[in-house]
Design an enzyme around this catalytic site. Structure first.
Site, short mmCIF file in Angstrom:
data_model
loop_
_atom_site.label_atom_id
_atom_site.label_comp_id
_atom_site.label_asym_id
_atom_site.label_seq_id
_atom_site.Cartn_x
_atom_site.Cartn_y
_atom_site.Cartn_z
N CYS A 293 0.79 -1.24 0.00
CA CYS A 293 0.00 0.00 0.00
C CYS A 293 0.82 1.28 0.00
CB CYS A 293 -0.93 0.01 1.20
SG CYS A 293 -2.24 -1.20 1.04
C1 UDX Z 1 -1.15 -0.06 5.51
C2 UDX Z 1 -2.10 0.80 6.34
O1 UDX Z 1 -1.67 0.77 7.72
C3 UDX Z 1 -3.52 0.34 6.21
O2 UDX Z 1 -4.39 1.21 6.92
C4 UDX Z 1 -3.89 0.35 4.72
O3 UDX Z 1 -5.20 -0.07 4.51
C5 UDX Z 1 -2.91 -0.50 3.93
O4 UDX Z 1 -1.58 -0.06 4.17
P1 UDX Z 1 0.01 -2.43 5.75
O5 UDX Z 1 0.68 -2.14 4.45
O6 UDX Z 1 -0.59 -3.77 5.94
O7 UDX Z 1 -1.15 -1.38 6.04
O8 UDX Z 1 1.13 -2.29 6.88
P2 UDX Z 1 1.52 -1.30 8.06
O9 UDX Z 1 1.40 -2.03 9.33
O10 UDX Z 1 0.82 -0.02 7.97
O11 UDX Z 1 3.07 -1.12 7.76
C6 UDX Z 1 3.54 -0.64 6.50
C7 UDX Z 1 5.05 -0.55 6.48
O12 UDX Z 1 5.51 0.51 7.31
C8 UDX Z 1 5.78 -1.80 6.97
O13 UDX Z 1 6.86 -2.06 6.11
C9 UDX Z 1 6.27 -1.43 8.36
O14 UDX Z 1 7.43 -2.12 8.72
C10 UDX Z 1 6.53 0.05 8.18
N1 UDX Z 1 6.44 0.82 9.44
C11 UDX Z 1 5.25 0.93 10.08
C12 UDX Z 1 7.56 1.48 9.94
O15 UDX Z 1 8.65 1.41 9.34
N2 UDX Z 1 7.43 2.22 11.09
C13 UDX Z 1 6.27 2.35 11.75
O16 UDX Z 1 6.25 3.04 12.76
C14 UDX Z 1 5.14 1.68 11.24
#
Ligand code: UDX
Length: 420
Positions: A263
């Site tokens: 996403c």
């Molecule tokens: C995301 C959105 O959170 C969700 O609301 C939307 O519908 C789809 O995209 P997702 O891709 O499943 O969800 O994962 P998410 O948990 O949001 O993490 C995305 C990425 O960001 C991961 O690679 C994670 O490692 C990274 N991340 C997340 C960070 O590097 N730091 C953070 O503090 C949070």
């Protein structure tokens, strides 16, 4: 209600099984025969916590088929197909377009009001400018009169999608006509969270703005974190302090090697492309992507600080999924990291609890370990995904470069965090 769901990726399957649990009859329509078979034998086509139990429990409330005709037996159809990026970053709407065409053909044969809901993430304007004309053309009917049309974005995180479905922060319903609004309000009546009813393109934009903001928060944490690293400050302590301000909130400040997944990278790029389309140069969004692309290389730089020449050196990689609790490797930070290690001619030994099969398809040439302990025998270990089980390992005496903040790894002989 009788619901058909076009596309059974993690959004389609979770939404559909969630609606089945709430007492609706659900039909999944997909082109992938393997997915259809899996769903019809109550096996989740993807790994998602809690999904299999829910599929078993509601076995008689859903089915899967490749036949669009089953739309005729339903009241409402959700479009949940993928919207990947094109090479230039703009959104590829071909799956949405073909779903709209097929739905239109069926609506031509259907008597009575039918509601079509776009749940796929689409850039503002798509539902009314792309989906609506296609359905109208194929069906010979008029949107908002003969059939309903709405945009209802999803906010499901992979890995906790089932929980997110049942406990949303909010539900956004983008509609134009009263009848469609009533259908969706009825469908979502079991939920107690705030429900925001907007016009259609506002709903589309809420999804992009939400994801872009979360991505911005991460890149911001990483930029501050990079400065912290140079100054000998722990970015995690800093953001603990920052997040206590109620205007800011502590979530999504985990500094490290950046965001991946299906996403954030795709949606931020699509929003950048859409902005340019309408003559806006999005400076902040571009910087969000730039910071993100730079983070994985910082892990390699830190590794080279301790082992300057990686040629022939055994480098362990802990974690390949784009985040824990998923087997998904799309845009995983492990990809640029492994590519760089290969360029440096390092010998790679990788481990991930769930994502190794997927990663093997991309990188058949590297070695995969059976256990995380095997990886620890390498000359140095990189932590790329913060799986819980990596908190149990014995890192004593090792060289560990941590991209995700696994506390236990601090016991290593040499320990470096990217932003701490
Ligand atoms: C995301 C959105 O959170 C969700 O609301 C939307 O519908 C789809 O995209 P997702 O891709 O499943 O969800 O994962 P998410 O948990 O949001 O993490 C995305 C990425 O960001 C991961 O690679 C994670 O490692 C990274 N991340 C997340 C960070 O590097 N730091 C953070 O503090 C949070």
């Amino acid at each position: 209600m009788k619901i058909s769901i076009v596309g059974s990726g993690y959004v389609g399957i979770t939404t559909g099984v969630g609606f089945a649990e709430l007492g609706n009859d659900v039909t999944f329509i997909d082109v992938d025969e393997n997915k259809i078979k899996a769903i019809n034998s109550a096996k989740p086509p993807i790994f998602e916590k809690g999904l299999e139990e829910l599929m078993n429990k509601n076995r008689d409330k859903y089915k899967a088929t490749n036949n669009y005709e089953s739309i005729l037996d339903t009241d409402i159809t959700f479009i949940c197909v993928g919207t990947p990026s094109k090479d230039d970053g703009s959104i590829d709407l071909s799956f949405v377009e073909s779903a709209a065409r097929e739905i239109g053909k069926m609506l031509k044969r259907k008597d009575g009001f039918h509601t079509v809901v776009v749940k796929s993430t689409v850039v503002p304007g798509t539902t009314e400018e792309v989906v609506k004309p296609l359905i109208e053309k194929e069906s010979g009917k008029r949107a908002f009169e003969d059939f309903g049309l709405a945009m209802n974005p999803e906010f499901l995180r992979e890995g906790s999608a089932v929980d997110d479905f049942f406990n949303p922060d909010r539900i956004v319903i983008g509609v134009k006509d009263d009848k469609t609004r009533e259908v969706l309000e009825m469908l979502y009546s079991p939920f107690n969270c705030p429900k925001l009813v907007t016009d259609i393109k506002t709903a589309e934009m809420i999804k992009y703005a939400s994801n872009a903001f979360l991505a911005t928060k991460i890149s911001f944490a990483n930029e501050i974190g990079n400065i912290c690293k140079k100054l000998g400050i722990d970015a995690y302590e800093v953001f603990k302090g920052v997040g206590l301000d109620h205007r800011i909130n502590p979530a999504f400040f985990r500094a490290g090697i950046g965001f991946g997944g299906s996403c954030f990278p795709k949606d931020v790029k699509a929003l950048i492309a859409k902005a340019r389309d309408v003559g806006e140069e999005p400076k902040l969004l571009k910087a969000v992507m730039d910071v993100n692309e730079g983070q994985p290389m910082r892990l390699i730089e830190l590794l080279k600080k301790h082992i300057p020449n990686l040629r022939g050196k055994k480098v362990g990689v802990l974690g390949l999924a784009f985040k824990p609790d998923t087997d998904d490797i799309r845009e995983s930070r492990a990809i640029p990291i492994v590519e760089e290690l290969l360029k440096e001619q390092a010998e790679i030994l990788a481990y991930d609890p769930k994502a190794m099969d997927n990663f093997k398809q991309l990188f058949p040439q590297i070695r995969y370990a059976e256990t995380p302990n095997e990886v620890l025998n390498a000359d140095a270990v990189l932590i790329v995904t913060e799986w819980k089980e990596f908190e149990q390992l014995d890192y004593k005496g090792k060289i560990v470069i941590d991209g995700r903040r696994v506390e236990k790894a601090r016991e290593a002989a040499i320990y470096e965090g990217v932003c701490w």
